[in-house]
Design an enzyme around this catalytic site. Structure first.
Site, PDB file in Angstrom:
ATOM      1  N   THR A  29      -2.558   7.750  -4.124  1.00  0.00           N
ATOM      2  CA  THR A  29      -3.339   9.081  -3.751  1.00  0.00           C
ATOM      3  C   THR A  29      -2.690  10.216  -3.530  1.00  0.00           C
ATOM      4  O   THR A  29      -2.940  11.254  -4.031  1.00  0.00           O
ATOM      5  CB  THR A  29      -4.066   8.639  -2.567  1.00  0.00           C
ATOM      6  OG1 THR A  29      -3.182   8.296  -1.464  1.00  0.00           O
ATOM      7  CG2 THR A  29      -5.017   7.516  -2.730  1.00  0.00           C
ATOM      8  N   ARG A  37     -11.263   2.838  -1.802  1.00  0.00           N
ATOM      9  CA  ARG A  37     -12.191   2.500  -0.638  1.00  0.00           C
ATOM     10  C   ARG A  37     -11.293   3.555   0.475  1.00  0.00           C
ATOM     11  O   ARG A  37     -12.253   3.558   1.634  1.00  0.00           O
ATOM     12  CB  ARG A  37     -11.787   1.137  -0.005  1.00  0.00           C
ATOM     13  CG  ARG A  37     -12.492   0.169  -0.935  1.00  0.00           C
ATOM     14  CD  ARG A  37     -12.027  -1.342  -0.449  1.00  0.00           C
ATOM     15  NE  ARG A  37     -12.779  -2.195  -1.601  1.00  0.00           N
ATOM     16  CZ  ARG A  37     -12.196  -2.341  -2.654  1.00  0.00           C
ATOM     17  NH1 ARG A  37     -10.907  -1.977  -2.747  1.00  0.00           N
ATOM     18  NH2 ARG A  37     -12.818  -3.143  -3.473  1.00  0.00           N
ATOM     19  N   GLN A 102      -0.909  -3.656  -7.449  1.00  0.00           N
ATOM     20  CA  GLN A 102      -2.271  -3.866  -8.038  1.00  0.00           C
ATOM     21  C   GLN A 102      -2.660  -2.879  -8.727  1.00  0.00           C
ATOM     22  O   GLN A 102      -3.685  -2.659  -9.369  1.00  0.00           O
ATOM     23  CB  GLN A 102      -3.338  -4.137  -6.845  1.00  0.00           C
ATOM     24  CG  GLN A 102      -3.114  -5.210  -5.771  1.00  0.00           C
ATOM     25  CD  GLN A 102      -3.681  -4.960  -4.527  1.00  0.00           C
ATOM     26  OE1 GLN A 102      -4.940  -5.363  -4.398  1.00  0.00           O
ATOM     27  NE2 GLN A 102      -3.003  -4.389  -3.499  1.00  0.00           N
ATOM     28  N   HIS A 120      -2.922  -6.435 -12.256  1.00  0.00           N
ATOM     29  CA  HIS A 120      -4.370  -5.838 -12.739  1.00  0.00           C
ATOM     30  C   HIS A 120      -4.139  -5.339 -14.134  1.00  0.00           C
ATOM     31  O   HIS A 120      -5.114  -4.291 -14.421  1.00  0.00           O
ATOM     32  CB  HIS A 120      -5.226  -5.139 -11.749  1.00  0.00           C
ATOM     33  CG  HIS A 120      -5.496  -6.072 -10.550  1.00  0.00           C
ATOM     34  ND1 HIS A 120      -5.600  -5.203  -9.313  1.00  0.00           N
ATOM     35  CD2 HIS A 120      -5.615  -7.205 -10.354  1.00  0.00           C
ATOM     36  CE1 HIS A 120      -6.074  -6.160  -8.607  1.00  0.00           C
ATOM     37  NE2 HIS A 120      -6.025  -7.337  -9.301  1.00  0.00           N
ATOM     38  N   CYS A 128      -8.206  -7.309 -26.882  1.00  0.00           N
ATOM     39  CA  CYS A 128      -9.216  -7.436 -27.726  1.00  0.00           C
ATOM     40  C   CYS A 128      -9.797  -8.894 -27.082  1.00  0.00           C
ATOM     41  O   CYS A 128      -8.985  -9.685 -26.442  1.00  0.00           O
ATOM     42  CB  CYS A 128      -8.905  -7.908 -29.114  1.00  0.00           C
ATOM     43  SG  CYS A 128     -10.473  -8.850 -30.016  1.00  0.00           S
ATOM     44  N   THR A 194      -2.902  -0.651   0.455  1.00  0.00           N
ATOM     45  CA  THR A 194      -3.806  -1.390   0.058  1.00  0.00           C
ATOM     46  C   THR A 194      -4.808  -2.028   1.191  1.00  0.00           C
ATOM     47  O   THR A 194      -4.244  -2.171   2.509  1.00  0.00           O
ATOM     48  CB  THR A 194      -3.387  -2.653  -0.791  1.00  0.00           C
ATOM     49  OG1 THR A 194      -4.413  -3.474  -0.970  1.00  0.00           O
ATOM     50  CG2 THR A 194      -2.267  -3.228   0.024  1.00  0.00           C
ATOM     51  N   SER A 195      -6.042  -1.899   0.842  1.00  0.00           N
ATOM     52  CA  SER A 195      -7.056  -2.471   2.038  1.00  0.00           C
ATOM     53  C   SER A 195      -7.083  -3.972   2.013  1.00  0.00           C
ATOM     54  O   SER A 195      -7.611  -4.522   2.830  1.00  0.00           O
ATOM     55  CB  SER A 195      -8.452  -1.952   1.499  1.00  0.00           C
ATOM     56  OG  SER A 195      -8.878  -2.278   0.136  1.00  0.00           O
ATOM     57  N   ASN A 219      -0.056   1.797   5.935  1.00  0.00           N
ATOM     58  CA  ASN A 219      -1.454   1.987   5.418  1.00  0.00           C
ATOM     59  C   ASN A 219      -1.980   2.878   6.361  1.00  0.00           C
ATOM     60  O   ASN A 219      -1.973   2.721   7.557  1.00  0.00           O
ATOM     61  CB  ASN A 219      -2.114   0.677   5.148  1.00  0.00           C
ATOM     62  CG  ASN A 219      -3.085   0.703   4.085  1.00  0.00           C
ATOM     63  OD1 ASN A 219      -2.763   1.066   3.009  1.00  0.00           O
ATOM     64  ND2 ASN A 219      -4.461   1.002   4.677  1.00  0.00           N
TER      65      ASN A 219
HETATM   66  P1  NAD Z   1      -8.419   0.355  -1.935  1.00  0.00           P
HETATM   67  O1  NAD Z   1      -8.947   1.753  -2.505  1.00  0.00           O
HETATM   68  O2  NAD Z   1      -9.029  -0.620  -1.573  1.00  0.00           O
HETATM   69  O3  NAD Z   1      -7.282   0.525  -0.723  1.00  0.00           O
HETATM   70  C1  NAD Z   1      -6.359   1.840  -0.529  1.00  0.00           C
HETATM   71  C2  NAD Z   1      -5.962   1.542   0.644  1.00  0.00           C
HETATM   72  O4  NAD Z   1      -4.669   2.593   0.978  1.00  0.00           O
HETATM   73  C3  NAD Z   1      -6.812   2.361   1.760  1.00  0.00           C
HETATM   74  O5  NAD Z   1      -6.777   1.426   2.839  1.00  0.00           O
HETATM   75  C4  NAD Z   1      -6.372   3.563   2.075  1.00  0.00           C
HETATM   76  O6  NAD Z   1      -6.780   3.958   3.572  1.00  0.00           O
HETATM   77  C5  NAD Z   1      -4.908   3.484   2.063  1.00  0.00           C
HETATM   78  N1  NAD Z   1      -4.139   4.672   1.493  1.00  0.00           N
HETATM   79  C6  NAD Z   1      -4.850   5.835   0.811  1.00  0.00           C
HETATM   80  N2  NAD Z   1      -3.884   6.749   0.773  1.00  0.00           N
HETATM   81  C7  NAD Z   1      -2.731   6.411   1.353  1.00  0.00           C
HETATM   82  C8  NAD Z   1      -1.432   6.856   1.739  1.00  0.00           C
HETATM   83  N3  NAD Z   1      -1.200   8.065   1.053  1.00  0.00           N
HETATM   84  N4  NAD Z   1      -0.640   6.245   2.444  1.00  0.00           N
HETATM   85  C9  NAD Z   1      -1.038   5.018   2.802  1.00  0.00           C
HETATM   86  N5  NAD Z   1      -1.943   4.448   2.791  1.00  0.00           N
HETATM   87  C10 NAD Z   1      -3.020   5.055   1.960  1.00  0.00           C
HETATM   88  O7  NAD Z   1      -7.204   0.294  -3.135  1.00  0.00           O
HETATM   89  P2  NAD Z   1      -6.541  -1.364  -3.391  1.00  0.00           P
HETATM   90  O8  NAD Z   1      -6.601  -2.296  -2.349  1.00  0.00           O
HETATM   91  O9  NAD Z   1      -5.297  -1.094  -4.347  1.00  0.00           O
HETATM   92  O10 NAD Z   1      -7.512  -2.324  -4.378  1.00  0.00           O
HETATM   93  C11 NAD Z   1      -8.123  -1.301  -5.180  1.00  0.00           C
HETATM   94  C12 NAD Z   1      -8.181  -1.945  -6.755  1.00  0.00           C
HETATM   95  O11 NAD Z   1      -8.448  -0.868  -7.733  1.00  0.00           O
HETATM   96  C13 NAD Z   1      -6.512  -2.463  -6.957  1.00  0.00           C
HETATM   97  O12 NAD Z   1      -6.704  -3.661  -7.359  1.00  0.00           O
HETATM   98  C14 NAD Z   1      -6.345  -1.576  -8.249  1.00  0.00           C
HETATM   99  O13 NAD Z   1      -6.318  -2.377  -9.328  1.00  0.00           O
HETATM  100  C15 NAD Z   1      -7.406  -0.558  -8.441  1.00  0.00           C
HETATM  101  N6  NAD Z   1      -7.010   0.661  -8.342  1.00  0.00           N
HETATM  102  C16 NAD Z   1      -5.883   1.311  -9.077  1.00  0.00           C
HETATM  103  C17 NAD Z   1      -5.464   2.665  -8.912  1.00  0.00           C
HETATM  104  C18 NAD Z   1      -4.115   3.135  -9.415  1.00  0.00           C
HETATM  105  O14 NAD Z   1      -3.677   2.239 -10.543  1.00  0.00           O
HETATM  106  N7  NAD Z   1      -3.723   3.925  -8.987  1.00  0.00           N
HETATM  107  C19 NAD Z   1      -6.407   3.560  -8.340  1.00  0.00           C
HETATM  108  C20 NAD Z   1      -7.578   3.048  -7.931  1.00  0.00           C
HETATM  109  C21 NAD Z   1      -7.921   1.730  -7.776  1.00  0.00           C
HETATM  110 ZN    ZN Z   2      -9.380  -9.028 -32.221  1.00  0.00          ZN
END
Ligand code: NAD
Ligand code: ZN
Length: 257
Positions: A29, A37, A102, A120, A128, A194-195, A219
């Site tokens: 982020t 989330r 992830q 992921h 394909c 990660t949540s 987190n």
């Molecule tokens: P999530 O959105 O469910 O959770 C993100 C968590 O990180 C939250 O709890 C939030 O409070 C916390 N957070 C946000 N910024 C932060 C920071 N700077 N420092 C510490 N904590 C912070 O994300 P998830 O658990 O990774 O699940 C979402 C799925 O979506 C993943 O499996 C992924 O494949 C995909 N995704 C990937 C990306 C990417 O590649 N950057 C972005 C969005 C979603």
């Molecule tokens: Zn093909």
């Protein structure tokens, strides 16, 4: 220096290189890529359904349009932040043996991390659904934008999908097995941004703890695993990891000097 930073550094140092990091959207982020989330997450604007395999199969043209707008374009413009660089520095210094992510954004690799398991998939490739073709997404972007149609496989003409795991799809088997084995053999698992709401990825930290690893959570909001962690740091990854890496990598150099 905050006591949380010192504690994280001490836990890493006492684990003698047997440390694995488990990362999610929160580590990116601070690179400007929204998570799902968090308070500024994507789910505040769009429905998670858009990234389900059922939705993709029903309307691949619209699904591709959304993928380019919401995922491909913003991620293509992003660069690693100080937390990604700190992770790479810890690995280069022999303090961390690998990263299970992830994320699909490739920012760990761009920052220099070498041993990265992507649970992921990756945002910049296509696959394909019928034959085994995989390719660089860049080659198809202009055509998709112009035609507003899903791209077709150059081998079998079937519809191509972004090479990321959509809701309802299984995880790639090799990556899942490799991640489980790396997590089970670790002494310390550091969970970052990660949540832990997405399964089966969220089983990996549980499995590491079950098989004896200590856990640290960095987190900025609560997670379901906080109660089982040795240490919970409710701060931003970019405020903690660079300081931790600075402490440990300097200490290591001084020891060898
Ligand atoms: P999530 O959105 O469910 O959770 C993100 C968590 O990180 C939250 O709890 C939030 O409070 C916390 N957070 C946000 N910024 C932060 C920071 N700077 N420092 C510490 N904590 C912070 O994300 P998830 O658990 O990774 O699940 C979402 C799925 O979506 C993943 O499996 C992924 O494949 C995909 N995704 C990937 C990306 C990417 O590649 N950057 C972005 C969005 C979603
Ligand atoms: Zn093909």
């Amino acid at each position: 220096m905050s006591s949380e930073i010192v504690k994280v550094a001490e836990l890493i140092a006492s684990s003698r290189g047997n440390v694995v990091l488990f990362t999610g959207a929160g580590i990116s982020t601070e690179s400007g890529i929204p998570d799902f989330r968090g308070p500024k997450g994507l789910w505040k604007r769009i429905s998670p359904e858009i990234f389900s395999i059922e939705f993709f199969q029903e309307d691949p043209d619209f699904s591709w349009k959304k993928y380019l707008e919401e995922v491909y374009v913003p991620i293509s413009r992003a660069s690693p932040n100080s937390a990604h660089y700190a992770v790479a520095k810890l690995e280069a210094g022999g303090l961390v043996k690998g990263v299970i992510t992830q994320n699909i954004d490739r920012l760990h690799q761009k920052a220099g991390s070498r041993n990265v398991i992507e649970l992921h998939g990756r945002f910049d490739e296509v696959q394909c659904l019928r034959c085994s073709f995989r390719g660089d997404l860049k080659k198809f972007v202009e055509e998709v934008k112009k035609s507003e149609k899903a791209p077709r496989c150059p081998r079998c003409s079937s519809i191509l999908k972004p090479a990321v795991v959509y809701f309802g799809e299984p995880l790639p088997e090799k990556e899942l097995l490799d991640a489980l084995s790396m997590a089970r053999s670790s002494s310390l698992l550091i969970i970052i941004g990660t949540s832990l709401a997405v399964y089966p990825a969220a089983l990996i930290p549980q499995e590491a703890i079950r098989t004896g690893a200590k856990a640290v959570v960095i987190n900025d909001s609560p997670t379901p695993i906080d109660g089982k962690a040795e240490l919970v740091v409710r701060r931003k990854a970019g405020e903690i990891l660079p300081e931790v890496a600075k402490m440990l990598v300097v200490e290591k150099n001084e020891e060898t000097a």
